[in-house]
Design an enzyme around this catalytic site. Sequence first.
Site, PDB file in Angstrom:
ATOM      1  N   THR A  45       0.823  -1.209   0.000  1.00 27.81           N
ATOM      2  CA  THR A  45       0.000   0.000   0.000  1.00 27.81           C
ATOM      3  C   THR A  45       0.856   1.258   0.000  1.00 27.81           C
ATOM      4  O   THR A  45       0.426   2.312  -0.474  1.00 27.81           O
ATOM      5  CB  THR A  45      -0.945  -0.009   1.219  1.00 27.81           C
ATOM      6  OG1 THR A  45      -1.660  -1.249   1.228  1.00 27.81           O
ATOM      7  CG2 THR A  45      -1.939   1.139   1.177  1.00 27.81           C
ATOM      8  N   TYR A 140       5.036 -12.663   4.539  1.00 27.45           N
ATOM      9  CA  TYR A 140       3.912 -11.993   3.868  1.00 27.45           C
ATOM     10  C   TYR A 140       3.558 -12.790   2.626  1.00 27.45           C
ATOM     11  O   TYR A 140       4.315 -12.818   1.656  1.00 27.45           O
ATOM     12  CB  TYR A 140       4.322 -10.560   3.533  1.00 27.45           C
ATOM     13  CG  TYR A 140       3.274  -9.698   2.851  1.00 27.45           C
ATOM     14  CD1 TYR A 140       1.963 -10.113   2.662  1.00 27.45           C
ATOM     15  CD2 TYR A 140       3.619  -8.429   2.394  1.00 27.45           C
ATOM     16  CE1 TYR A 140       1.026  -9.306   2.041  1.00 27.45           C
ATOM     17  CE2 TYR A 140       2.690  -7.601   1.769  1.00 27.45           C
ATOM     18  CZ  TYR A 140       1.401  -8.042   1.592  1.00 27.45           C
ATOM     19  OH  TYR A 140       0.475  -7.236   0.966  1.00 27.45           O
ATOM     20  N   LYS A 169       1.559 -12.608   7.506  1.00 30.42           N
ATOM     21  CA  LYS A 169       0.452 -11.795   7.011  1.00 30.42           C
ATOM     22  C   LYS A 169      -0.219 -12.582   5.899  1.00 30.42           C
ATOM     23  O   LYS A 169       0.405 -12.882   4.873  1.00 30.42           O
ATOM     24  CB  LYS A 169       0.952 -10.450   6.493  1.00 30.42           C
ATOM     25  CG  LYS A 169      -0.153  -9.577   5.893  1.00 30.42           C
ATOM     26  CD  LYS A 169       0.401  -8.267   5.335  1.00 30.42           C
ATOM     27  CE  LYS A 169      -0.697  -7.459   4.651  1.00 30.42           C
ATOM     28  NZ  LYS A 169      -0.179  -6.196   4.054  1.00 30.42           N
ATOM     29  N   ILE A 210      -3.615  -6.212   9.347  1.00 33.18           N
ATOM     30  CA  ILE A 210      -2.843  -5.142   8.709  1.00 33.18           C
ATOM     31  C   ILE A 210      -3.758  -4.607   7.620  1.00 33.18           C
ATOM     32  O   ILE A 210      -3.938  -5.228   6.576  1.00 33.18           O
ATOM     33  CB  ILE A 210      -1.513  -5.659   8.146  1.00 33.18           C
ATOM     34  CG1 ILE A 210      -0.648  -6.211   9.289  1.00 33.18           C
ATOM     35  CG2 ILE A 210      -0.766  -4.542   7.419  1.00 33.18           C
ATOM     36  CD1 ILE A 210       0.645  -6.863   8.824  1.00 33.18           C
TER      37      ILE A 210
END
Length: 300
Positions: A45, A140, A169, A210
């Site tokens: 992001t 991740y 994540k 998150i």
Amino acid sequence: MQFHSSSALITPFKKDLSVDEAAYEALIKRQIFQGMDACVPVGTTGESATLTHKEHMRCIEIAIETCKNTKTPSNSRMKVLAGVGSNATSESLSLAKFAQKIGADAILCVSPYYNRPTQQGLFEHYKTIAQSVEIPVMLYDVPSRTGVSIEVPTALKLFREIPNIKAIKEASGSLKRVTELHYHEKDFKIFSGEDSLNHSIMFSGGCGVISVTGNLMPNLISQMVNCALKLEYQQALEIQNKLFHLHQALFVETNPIPIKMAMHLAGLIENPSYRLPLVAPSKETIQLLEKTLQQYEVIA
């Protein structure tokens, strides 16, 4: 990793496309004041793929400095989970060492994108990075972006064999993966990386989120997570449902295109600027965002 609610921060740019450091600091302070436990600079992001190495490090530095110098409402310090992902292990290694040196609480490392390594390659990549630092490491998994998934046996092997790999994540979209990981290793911390599944993941063994939506609505994301941690299923579900249309609107185009425009429309950043190959959202998307923000009474 002593945190549960966090936002994957956007990286605001000025009109000349340089990083707007003042706006970045203000966004982080807003996260602090609205109850988030942690912030995640320079992840997906945060447009990390189009930042220079120097800019990447500076964003981590700003996050750490701001959190160090700004107390939360409970007089504590918001944690920093620094994004150190790259498709070159050597660059991730450099960023990880830098993040630890300047005080990051933990690091988030996405699987190498474009390279499409084998499972052994993924294992060696994460092992090399984790063994270069002492702070906790979060894997991740986002195969829609990287082209390869950290398969469950690989993730479990990393957790079991590398002491400071503590969490993952999950942005695979698979609740089956979440339940399987939690079944095999109760201490392997799972964080939702997909806002539409925040509630589902929290009640399937997850311990935190998150969030992209958290950039705009940190207070509601924090409240939902806190309800889930207290096993208040219905209250958490009510908040998740309340955010349904916003979650949908913020992903109608590639993240972070909609969230940056939404932040601009809400008056939280001056310029909704993007670096190529990302471009501004379509007129239809802007209209949808305006309508959605009006429904949530973010704008008049």
